[in-house]
Write a protein that holds these residues in place. Structure first.
Motif, mmCIF file in Angstrom:
data_model
loop_
_atom_site.group_PDB
_atom_site.id
_atom_site.type_symbol
_atom_site.label_atom_id
_atom_site.label_comp_id
_atom_site.label_asym_id
_atom_site.label_seq_id
_atom_site.Cartn_x
_atom_site.Cartn_y
_atom_site.Cartn_z
ATOM 1 N N PHE A 277 68.328 45.179 6.544
ATOM 2 C CA PHE A 277 68.500 45.542 7.949
ATOM 3 C C PHE A 277 67.236 46.235 8.432
ATOM 4 O O PHE A 277 66.419 46.692 7.634
ATOM 5 C CB PHE A 277 69.713 46.477 8.144
ATOM 6 N N SER A 278 67.104 46.310 9.742
ATOM 7 C CA SER A 278 66.008 47.093 10.316
ATOM 8 C C SER A 278 66.538 47.896 11.491
ATOM 9 O O SER A 278 66.773 49.087 11.397
ATOM 10 C CB SER A 278 64.856 46.176 10.736
ATOM 11 N N CYS A 279 66.805 47.225 12.635
ATOM 12 C CA CYS A 279 67.109 47.980 13.858
ATOM 13 C C CYS A 279 68.531 48.538 13.907
ATOM 14 O O CYS A 279 68.771 49.568 14.499
ATOM 15 C CB CYS A 279 66.880 47.087 15.073
ATOM 16 N N ARG A 280 69.485 47.853 13.341
ATOM 17 C CA ARG A 280 70.918 48.180 13.390
ATOM 18 C C ARG A 280 71.473 48.170 14.809
ATOM 19 O O ARG A 280 72.541 48.705 15.070
ATOM 20 C CB ARG A 280 71.218 49.536 12.713
ATOM 21 N N GLY A 282 71.177 45.085 16.741
ATOM 22 C CA GLY A 282 71.395 43.696 17.146
ATOM 23 C C GLY A 282 70.193 42.965 17.710
ATOM 24 O O GLY A 282 70.349 41.875 18.257
ATOM 25 N N THR A 283 68.989 43.529 17.569
ATOM 26 C CA THR A 283 67.846 42.844 18.182
ATOM 27 C C THR A 283 66.868 42.212 17.192
ATOM 28 O O THR A 283 66.193 41.258 17.539
ATOM 29 C CB THR A 283 67.041 43.790 19.099
ATOM 30 N N CYS A 284 66.777 42.722 15.959
ATOM 31 C CA CYS A 284 65.701 42.233 15.079
ATOM 32 C C CYS A 284 66.087 40.999 14.269
ATOM 33 O O CYS A 284 65.227 40.225 13.867
ATOM 34 C CB CYS A 284 65.236 43.336 14.136
ATOM 35 N N GLY A 285 67.350 40.818 13.982
ATOM 36 C CA GLY A 285 67.790 39.643 13.233
ATOM 37 C C GLY A 285 67.659 39.757 11.724
ATOM 38 O O GLY A 285 67.977 38.812 10.998
ATOM 39 N N VAL A 286 67.194 40.894 11.218
ATOM 40 C CA VAL A 286 67.001 41.032 9.774
ATOM 41 C C VAL A 286 68.337 40.937 9.020
ATOM 42 O O VAL A 286 68.394 40.467 7.893
ATOM 43 C CB VAL A 286 66.280 42.369 9.461
ATOM 44 N N CYS A 287 69.428 41.367 9.646
ATOM 45 C CA CYS A 287 70.725 41.443 8.954
ATOM 46 C C CYS A 287 71.550 40.160 9.083
ATOM 47 O O CYS A 287 72.750 40.177 8.817
ATOM 48 C CB CYS A 287 71.530 42.611 9.510
ATOM 49 N N LEU A 315 75.365 38.673 12.934
ATOM 50 C CA LEU A 315 74.559 39.869 12.688
ATOM 51 C C LEU A 315 75.466 40.896 12.015
ATOM 52 O O LEU A 315 76.406 41.415 12.636
ATOM 53 C CB LEU A 315 74.023 40.434 14.004
ATOM 54 N N CYS A 317 75.047 43.898 11.322
ATOM 55 C CA CYS A 317 75.051 45.244 11.917
ATOM 56 C C CYS A 317 75.935 45.325 13.151
ATOM 57 O O CYS A 317 76.241 46.414 13.627
ATOM 58 C CB CYS A 317 73.630 45.690 12.257
HETATM 59 S S1 FES Z 1 69.613 45.095 11.711
HETATM 60 FE FE1 FES Z 1 68.535 44.304 13.411
HETATM 61 S S2 FES Z 1 69.906 42.834 14.212
HETATM 62 FE FE2 FES Z 1 71.033 43.777 12.659
#
Ligand code: FES
Length: 329
Positions: A277-280, A282-287, A315, A317
């Motif tokens: 995860f990164s942003c938590r 909903g914007t970065c897409g890492v999760c 997502l 997160c």
């Molecule tokens: S952690 Fe960035 S979209 Fe879920």
């Protein structure tokens, strides 16, 4: 604060990807035995095919930003994924643009302005920025250079804690007056807004008051990564037993019921399943994970495109199960 120029790791002259101004990269580091990922907007222009630049602000409590600013050396290899993000503007969407940002939210705006200036885009660019002091005006020299090169670029910068710094420009936060004095016919223009949540909320309220229709406004929240529950000091294991839908993490062969209001990412952390995860928010897409059965609600889905949705990608997160679900994690 440092700007890093990333070059291809191979002997290729050009980067293995192209991007649209406003997009970001997800960079990953191993810090203290844990893999950590953070998103950084690209501040260079996509016309530069040989490199991308990321400007990183050292956050005193940010493990990744401290690692990057303090320890990264010229020649180090880093893992970066992307480009990602829909907070873009390349001049085809409207015939003028208002770029409003605060703090590190300036980075995608500089990429947009560099690109439009290099392309000799005919539209007006209104560049409105706020930060605390002149020392926080990252990329200020670049903005001044662009201003000299582009007569269509109109810049307004206001500082909130400039007493004793010699700053001669406007003071205080972004106000209705600053916006209307800087941008004629504001309500009819395309607006991009990027910064920390409180600034975004305050500015959105002003824009609504000034009659800006929601479809003219594009936003991206910056500088406010929601901490993981453990980092925020919240107990990872809630005391009462969970009674919500059953979540199966098929790769790890683990299942558990989820608590009301808990996300799939939070449950995965409780079970020791490593979903990145990164942003938590909903914007970065890492999760992103693939859901193979069931249904979820997702408050924010900015990082999902139509292909993702068609293929059952969710997502973690954001995902709150509405029924029993199974995910590949
Ligand atoms: S952690 Fe960035 S979209 Fe879920």
């Amino acid at each position: 604060m440092k700007t890093f120029r990333l070059l291809p790791s191979s002997s290729d002259r050009f980067l293995p990807f192209t991007f649209v101004p406003g997009q970001f990269l997800n960079v990953a580091f191993w810090i203290g035995g844990a893999r950590m990922i953070r998103s950084y907007s690209i501040s260079s222009s996509p016309t530069r095919r040989e490199y991308v630049e990321l400007t990183v602000k050292r956050e005193p409590r940010g493990a990744v930003s401290r690692h990057i600013v303090d320890l990264l050396k010229v020649g180090d290899l880093i893992e970066a994924a992307g480009p990602v993000g829909k907070f873009t503007f390349d001049g085809t969407e409207a015939d003028s643009v208002v770029l409003i940002s605060a703090g590190v939210g300036i980075t995608p705006m500089v990429s947009v302005t560099r690109y439009l200036t290099e392309r000799a885009w005919a539209g007006d660019i209104f560049f409105i920025f706020t930060c605390r002091t002149p020392a926080d005006f990252i990329l200020g020299n670049e903005v001044a250079t662009l201003q000299r090169a582009n007569p269509k670029l109109h810049v307004a910068v206001t500082m909130t804690r400039s007493e004793g710094t010699g700053w001669k420009g406007p003071r205080g936060r972004i106000t209705k007056e600053l916006l209307t004095q800087t941008v004629p016919d504001l309500a009819s223009r395309r607006i991009q807004l990027c910064g920390p949540l409180p600034m975004m909320e305050a500015t959105k309220a002003i824009l609504a008051e000034l009659g800006v229709p929601p479809e003219n406004l594009k936003t991206e929240q910056f500088g406010a990564v929601k901490p993981a529950p453990a980092a925020a000091g919240i107990a990872l294991k809630p005391t009462a037993p969970a009674t919500g839908p059953l979540v199966t993490f098929s790769t790890n062969n683990k299942s558990a019921r989820i608590h009301a209001d808990q996300t799939v990412l939070e449950l995965s952390e409780e079970l020791g399943i490593g979903i990145d995860f990164s942003c938590r928010i909903g914007t970065c897409g890492v999760c992103k994970v693939k859901m193979t059965s069931g249904e979820v609600d997702q408050a924010v889905q900015d990082a999902l495109d139509d292909d993702d949705k068609a293929n059952g990608i969710i997502l973690a997160c954001q995902a709150k199960p509405k029924s029993d679900i199974a995910v590949e994690a």
